[in-house]
Motif scaffolding. Sequence first.
Motif, PDB file in Angstrom:
ATOM      1  N   LEU A 153       0.826  -1.199   0.000  1.00  0.00           N
ATOM      2  CA  LEU A 153       0.000   0.000   0.000  1.00  0.00           C
ATOM      3  C   LEU A 153       0.865   1.256   0.000  1.00  0.00           C
ATOM      4  CD1 LEU A 153      -2.921   1.150   0.302  1.00  0.00           C
ATOM      5  CD2 LEU A 153      -2.514   1.127   2.776  1.00  0.00           C
ATOM      6  N   ILE A 154       0.548   2.193  -0.899  1.00  0.00           N
ATOM      7  CA  ILE A 154       1.282   3.460  -0.980  1.00  0.00           C
ATOM      8  C   ILE A 154       0.539   4.554  -0.219  1.00  0.00           C
ATOM      9  CG2 ILE A 154       2.330   5.168  -2.515  1.00  0.00           C
ATOM     10  CD1 ILE A 154       2.186   3.069  -4.764  1.00  0.00           C
ATOM     11  N   HIS A 155      -0.679   4.830  -0.645  1.00  0.00           N
ATOM     12  CA  HIS A 155      -1.549   5.821  -0.024  1.00  0.00           C
ATOM     13  C   HIS A 155      -2.986   5.363  -0.203  1.00  0.00           C
ATOM     14  CE1 HIS A 155       0.992   9.369   0.914  1.00  0.00           C
ATOM     15  NE2 HIS A 155       1.681   9.082  -0.163  1.00  0.00           N
ATOM     16  N   TYR A 156      -3.864   5.921   0.613  1.00  0.00           N
ATOM     17  CA  TYR A 156      -5.266   5.674   0.395  1.00  0.00           C
ATOM     18  C   TYR A 156      -6.076   6.921   0.727  1.00  0.00           C
ATOM     19  CZ  TYR A 156      -5.769   4.783   5.462  1.00  0.00           C
ATOM     20  OH  TYR A 156      -5.764   4.879   6.835  1.00  0.00           O
ATOM     21  N   SER A 157      -7.320   6.917   0.281  1.00  0.00           N
ATOM     22  CA  SER A 157      -8.217   8.046   0.502  1.00  0.00           C
ATOM     23  C   SER A 157      -9.537   7.534   1.037  1.00  0.00           C
ATOM     24  CB  SER A 157      -8.440   8.799  -0.812  1.00  0.00           C
ATOM     25  OG  SER A 157      -9.471   9.751  -0.668  1.00  0.00           O
ATOM     26  N   TYR A 158     -10.063   8.238   2.032  1.00  0.00           N
ATOM     27  CA  TYR A 158     -11.358   7.859   2.599  1.00  0.00           C
ATOM     28  C   TYR A 158     -12.411   8.927   2.338  1.00  0.00           C
ATOM     29  CZ  TYR A 158      -8.950  10.323   6.413  1.00  0.00           C
ATOM     30  OH  TYR A 158      -8.221  11.211   7.154  1.00  0.00           O
ATOM     31  N   GLY A 159     -12.141   9.796   1.396  1.00  0.00           N
ATOM     32  CA  GLY A 159     -13.101  10.804   0.980  1.00  0.00           C
ATOM     33  C   GLY A 159     -12.388  11.916   0.233  1.00  0.00           C
ATOM     34  N   VAL A 160     -13.182  12.813  -0.334  1.00  0.00           N
ATOM     35  CA  VAL A 160     -12.591  13.939  -1.053  1.00  0.00           C
ATOM     36  C   VAL A 160     -11.714  14.736  -0.091  1.00  0.00           C
ATOM     37  CG1 VAL A 160     -13.112  16.103  -2.229  1.00  0.00           C
ATOM     38  CG2 VAL A 160     -14.484  14.075  -2.696  1.00  0.00           C
ATOM     39  N   LYS A 161     -10.500  14.939  -0.512  1.00  0.00           N
ATOM     40  CA  LYS A 161      -9.471  15.675   0.237  1.00  0.00           C
ATOM     41  C   LYS A 161      -8.995  14.965   1.500  1.00  0.00           C
ATOM     42  CE  LYS A 161     -10.686  20.388  -1.304  1.00  0.00           C
ATOM     43  NZ  LYS A 161     -10.561  19.989  -2.646  1.00  0.00           N
ATOM     44  N   ASP A 162      -9.446  13.739   1.756  1.00  0.00           N
ATOM     45  CA  ASP A 162      -9.015  12.965   2.921  1.00  0.00           C
ATOM     46  C   ASP A 162      -8.131  11.809   2.474  1.00  0.00           C
ATOM     47  OD1 ASP A 162     -12.288  13.381   4.320  1.00  0.00           O
ATOM     48  OD2 ASP A 162     -10.449  14.475   4.819  1.00  0.00           O
ATOM     49  N   THR A 163      -6.845  11.885   2.856  1.00  0.00           N
ATOM     50  CA  THR A 163      -5.909  10.837   2.444  1.00  0.00           C
ATOM     51  C   THR A 163      -5.014  10.454   3.615  1.00  0.00           C
ATOM     52  OG1 THR A 163      -4.199  12.381   1.676  1.00  0.00           O
ATOM     53  CG2 THR A 163      -5.886  11.730   0.085  1.00  0.00           C
ATOM     54  N   ASP A 164      -4.399   9.298   3.494  1.00  0.00           N
ATOM     55  CA  ASP A 164      -3.470   8.856   4.533  1.00  0.00           C
ATOM     56  C   ASP A 164      -2.379   8.005   3.896  1.00  0.00           C
ATOM     57  OD1 ASP A 164      -4.112   7.743   7.973  1.00  0.00           O
ATOM     58  OD2 ASP A 164      -2.322   8.572   7.012  1.00  0.00           O
ATOM     59  N   LYS A 165      -1.261   7.868   4.619  1.00  0.00           N
ATOM     60  CA  LYS A 165      -0.113   7.145   4.089  1.00  0.00           C
ATOM     61  C   LYS A 165      -0.240   5.655   4.328  1.00  0.00           C
ATOM     62  CE  LYS A 165       3.082  10.979   4.895  1.00  0.00           C
ATOM     63  NZ  LYS A 165       4.317  11.418   5.594  1.00  0.00           N
ATOM     64  N   GLY A 166       0.387   4.905   3.420  1.00  0.00           N
ATOM     65  CA  GLY A 166       0.512   3.474   3.590  1.00  0.00           C
ATOM     66  C   GLY A 166       1.931   3.086   3.925  1.00  0.00           C
ATOM     67  N   GLU A 167       2.233   1.826   3.656  1.00  0.00           N
ATOM     68  CA  GLU A 167       3.516   1.240   4.040  1.00  0.00           C
ATOM     69  C   GLU A 167       4.711   1.846   3.301  1.00  0.00           C
ATOM     70  OE1 GLU A 167       3.571  -2.916   3.085  1.00  0.00           O
ATOM     71  OE2 GLU A 167       5.684  -3.192   3.631  1.00  0.00           O
ATOM     72  N   VAL A 168       4.511   2.226   2.017  1.00  0.00           N
ATOM     73  CA  VAL A 168       5.641   2.667   1.193  1.00  0.00           C
ATOM     74  C   VAL A 168       5.349   4.020   0.548  1.00  0.00           C
ATOM     75  CG1 VAL A 168       6.583   0.381   0.746  1.00  0.00           C
ATOM     76  CG2 VAL A 168       4.757   1.232  -0.714  1.00  0.00           C
ATOM     77  N   SER A 169       5.042   5.019   1.362  1.00  0.00           N
ATOM     78  CA  SER A 169       4.583   6.311   0.861  1.00  0.00           C
ATOM     79  C   SER A 169       5.711   7.281   0.485  1.00  0.00           C
ATOM     80  CB  SER A 169       3.676   6.965   1.894  1.00  0.00           C
ATOM     81  OG  SER A 169       4.384   7.157   3.111  1.00  0.00           O
ATOM     82  N   ASP A 170       6.938   7.022   0.911  1.00  0.00           N
ATOM     83  CA  ASP A 170       8.023   7.966   0.632  1.00  0.00           C
ATOM     84  C   ASP A 170       8.215   8.134  -0.875  1.00  0.00           C
ATOM     85  OD1 ASP A 170      10.243   7.072   3.418  1.00  0.00           O
ATOM     86  OD2 ASP A 170       8.434   8.311   3.288  1.00  0.00           O
TER      87      ASP A 170
END
Lengths: 113, 112
Positions: free
Chosen positions: B45-62
């Motif tokens: 997982l790199i990144h994910y989003s749980y809504g418009v403008k709402d995102t969070d980092k995953g395991e390999v986000s750098d």
Amino acid sequence: QKEVEQDPGPLSVPEGAIVSLNCTYSNSAFQYFMWYRQYSRKGPELLMYTYSSGNKEDGRFTAQVDKSSKYISLFIRDSQPSDSATYLCAVSRSGGGADGLTFGKGTHLIIQP
Amino acid sequence: DAGITQSPRHKVTETGTPVTLRCHQTENHRYMYWYRQDPGHGLRLIHYSYGVKDTDKGEVSDGYSVSRSKTEDFLLTLESATSSQTSVYFCAIRGTAEETQYFGPGTRLLVL
């Protein structure tokens, strides 16, 4: 230790055989379990989804989860050449993997005609 | 195919250039994800989003950033591509009926 361990294979079996694919996971916080099938140069395709210990059957496929030993399995009966693919196990802490899925590396399965 | 498309499907770029990958869905799903798949590592997982403008980092986000200005589109940007970012990138959505994830067809990226 990786969170999900899966033997990459390849696993080669004759057509019609029963196939057993397995994964182990290390964190008891994982409560949801999935199997995906991936053909070469394609996206993963969901095969099975379960959230409880025990068996779940869908046609020729049976998913088995043993939370006490942190072990998940996928059985394929009457295997066909079209089953040749990479099989990925995945786990998550929340339903639908809301904060992402954690995958095994995948097992490459070859069904010989 | 859960109504997911990814573009481009293939891209070759040079080290140091910016790259943006697009994921588009047609079924109004709230959750969207970016993963990368590499030999010997599986899907991560790199990144994910749980809504418009709402995102969070995953395991390999750098080295990656994301944006989601509309429900249907989730963009992954490599600000300055490196050879280690050569990979196959998959977008996924969280389904509602099965409460699991469905994947797009993937984008093959080669960074020279």
